[in-house]
Design an enzyme around this catalytic site. Structure first.
Site, PDB file in Angstrom:
ATOM      1  N   ASP A 218      52.043  62.652  33.894  1.00  0.00           N
ATOM      2  CA  ASP A 218      52.302  63.988  33.354  1.00  0.00           C
ATOM      3  C   ASP A 218      50.954  64.649  33.089  1.00  0.00           C
ATOM      4  OD1 ASP A 218      53.512  66.228  31.812  1.00  0.00           O
ATOM      5  OD2 ASP A 218      55.296  64.968  31.872  1.00  0.00           O
ATOM      6  N   HIS A 241      49.556  65.971  35.948  1.00  0.00           N
ATOM      7  CA  HIS A 241      49.991  67.360  36.046  1.00  0.00           C
ATOM      8  C   HIS A 241      48.910  68.335  35.614  1.00  0.00           C
ATOM      9  CE1 HIS A 241      54.568  66.191  35.868  1.00  0.00           C
ATOM     10  NE2 HIS A 241      53.899  65.591  36.848  1.00  0.00           N
TER      11      HIS A 241
END
Length: 396
Positions: A218, A241
């Protein structure tokens, strides 16, 4: 008489021994009954050691977690305030979480908490292992999984040189903690692991994150409500991310993030690069943000500002509350994009204001492909930017 002398001697040894223990500034968890075989629960030994660390005043009290040992800890809280202005947690061994099936009947929100401890330094060449694979295999987005380390109201925190692997959820959460330095740490989780953010920050001021590597499933770093005066320097991110501000403004909340400086970072193979994300209906502001000297290698969505308000406003035929995004600069950013839309500035009707792009060059990662910029409701300017951002005025 001899008996009385012997008793006095033994009592004196006991008193002196007790005084030496309490006056010491070094506290090894092995001396408190920790086993360190990775199987036995060593939580109570750590808490007993911490009690003495937190109550000591001589020198800089230090809790030692020795090299060559693996300590299994159930969810626990290291709590202050402590008597000394500085306390150390020296991690040289490995600390592991229990497996999901062995997790005790307590909240799954956090594994290890540091709470109300000013002047805490957590350093060493050891590692925290959240054993997240037990959670990723069985859980989906609606499953509660634990954050590995949480720091709450820990002003003056220093986190250095430690390794953090396979958290069930976020690896490190920092909340209501000011004047922190995080440096030379390494965070690792598989690219497909769910919600394994590197560092989450909220309600905290004056934080420096530097010279660290984050490989996650993430966001490498996420800045939430109340993050201000944050410096992120020399961070390598990927997979993951990217570096994100938000999401902000959910449930019509008033959120603010301001005075953020991100520089000299490398993002490689990330899903997103530099992102600001706000949710419909919120209010507050994101302002005075600078992304500078950033290298992008095969990033899917290199630059994104997404307010996501338009559907909300149109569907209700009413003016939505707007979380303002203003005074955002992207400067000296170079690299490659794996998607066509290398730059996305998707702002609501209230507009994003003073968005500046200077010396930005994002090329397709695949030769022969093209990249473009999408934008709406944006005020600002660009200079030496590829691809061209049509909403921005051109600097002379």
């Amino acid at each position: 008489m001899k008996l009385l002398f012997a008793l006095v001697f033994i009592f004196s040894i006991f008193i002196l021994g007790s005084w030496n223990v309490s006056a010491s500034s070094d506290f090894n968890v092995l001396d408190y009954g920790a086993i360190g075989n990775g199987k036995v629960d060593d939580s109570q030994a750590f808490l007993k050691a911490w009690k003495d660390v937190c109550g000591a005043m001589d020198g800089i009290p230090t809790l030692h977690v020795p090299i060559g040992k693996t300590f299994m800890l159930n969810p626990l809280k290291f709590e202050g305030p402590c008597k000394s202005k500085q306390v150390n947690f020296e991690l040289k061994g490995t600390i592991i979480a229990p497996s999901k099936s062995a997790w005790p009947n307590v909240s799954k929100e956090t594994w290890i908490q540091f709470f109300d401890i000013n002047g805490l330094t957590l350093n060493g060449t050891g590692q925290f292992d959240g054993q997240g694979s037990f959670w990723w295999e069985d859980c989906h987005s609606n499953c509660q999984t634990p954050t590995a380390l949480s720091f709450h109201n820990c002003n003056g925190l220093q986190l250095k040189k430690t390794k953090h692997i396979n958290s069930g959820k976020n690896h490190i959460s920092i909340e209501a903690s000011n004047d922190a330095i995080i440096s030379d740490i390494h965070i690792i989780a598989p690219e497909d692991s769910l919600n394994t953010c590197g560092i989450n920050i909220s309600k905290s001021n004056n934080i420096l994150i530097q010279n660290s590597v984050m490989e996650t499933g993430d966001d490498c770093i996420t800045l939430y409500n109340g993050s201000s005066n944050i410096n992120i320097v020399g961070v390598t991110c990927g997979p993951g991310h990217g570096i994100s501000i938000g999401s902000l403004g959910g449930d019509r909340e008033y959120n603010i993030v301001e005075n953020i400086y991100v520089s000299n970072c490398l993002l490689k193979g990330t899903q997103n690069g530099l992102r600001i994300k706000t949710l419909e209906g919120g209010c507050g502001y994101v302002r005075n943000i600078t992304f500078e000297k950033i290298t992008l290698m095969g990033t899917q969505n290199p630059i994104i500002v997404d307010q996501d308000y338009l559907t909300f406003a149109y569907s209700r035929k009413a003016k939505a509350m707007n979380l303002k995004v203003k005074d955002v600069t992207f400067r000296d950013i170079h690299g490659t994009s794996t998607s066509q839309n290398a730059i996305v500035l998707n702002c609501c009707q209230a507009r994003c204001s003073n968005i500046v792009m200077e010396n930005v060059s994002i090329m397709p990662s695949t030769p022969g492909k093209e990249v473009q910029a999408f934008c709406q409701n944006v005020n600002g300017r660009e200079e030496s930017t590829v691809p061209n951002v049509p909403c921005l005025s051109k600097s002379n």
